[in-house]
Design an enzyme around this catalytic site. Structure first.
Site, PDB file in Angstrom:
ATOM      1  N   CYS A 102      10.263  48.528  41.128  1.00  0.00           N
ATOM      2  CA  CYS A 102      10.474  47.100  41.328  1.00  0.00           C
ATOM      3  C   CYS A 102      11.857  46.694  40.793  1.00  0.00           C
ATOM      4  O   CYS A 102      12.869  47.204  41.244  1.00  0.00           O
ATOM      5  CB  CYS A 102       9.319  46.329  40.687  1.00  0.00           C
ATOM      6  N   ALA A 103      11.914  45.793  39.840  1.00  0.00           N
ATOM      7  CA  ALA A 103      13.188  45.372  39.268  1.00  0.00           C
ATOM      8  C   ALA A 103      13.674  46.321  38.170  1.00  0.00           C
ATOM      9  O   ALA A 103      14.835  46.261  37.760  1.00  0.00           O
ATOM     10  CB  ALA A 103      13.067  43.957  38.707  1.00  0.00           C
TER      11      ALA A 103
END
Length: 182
Positions: A102-103
């Site tokens: 994800c991030a």
């Protein structure tokens, strides 16, 4: 037995954190979750997670892999913690695996672990960093050497199955995946 550290920051993506710890445990991997602080972790959607230990207590332990769940602001908290960068660099130097979803791949980038590699992450996260030495991919999961990255909550199962295969082999991955009835 393979050992994996999963650092949990306030505001992490719970779907990723739970999927990673659950599937690795099903594969017989010893998973240690470690909070950046001494508080229960309040994840991005409000789920409270109680880590096994604190990051300070995990610093001197041996791990075969570190896996960073994403989510915001969780990934930012991971990225702003010099202990995380140090752990990642130390494990990479020792030949261990580093992984992020994800991030959180931006944490690997900030630690210098994506230079010269192919990687993926949540759409726009890595692109916003202007990384010139990273080959960005739109694939769900990207493995480049001992660095594994993935795009987001929807890819958490596939990501973790790749982690399992790297740590304990394809046979175990296949057994865990069969039990998921996908």
């Amino acid at each position: 037995m393979a050992r994996v550290l999963v650092p949990l920051a306030q505001g992490c993506e719970e779907l990723e954190a739970v999927t990673i710890t659950d599937l690795l445990t099903r594969a017989g991997v010893e998973v240690v979750t470690a909070g950046l602080d001494a508080e229960p972790v309040l994840a991005s959607r409000g789920l409270k997670i109680i880590p096994d230990t604190s990051l300070d207590q995990a610093l001197d332990q041996r791990f075969d892999m570190i896996v960073l769940p994403g989510g915001l602001p969780g990934a930012d908290h991971l990225n702003n913690d010099p202990r995380i960068h140090s752990l990642l660099q130390r494990l990479a130097d020792a030949g261990g695996y580093t992984a992020a979803i994800c991030a959180a791949p931006k944490v690997l980038a900030s630690a210098g672990l994506l230079d010269g590699r192919e990687a993926t992450g949540y759409p726009g996260t890595l692109e916003a960093l202007g990384l010139t030495q990273v080959r960005l991919s739109g694939e769900a999961v990207v493995t480049d050497g001992r660095v594994i990255t993935s795009r987001g909550p929807g890819t958490a199962i596939d990501f973790t199955l790749v982690l399992i295969e790297r740590l304990v082999g394809k046979e175990t991955r296949d057994k865990v995946e069969a039990g998921l009835v996908r």
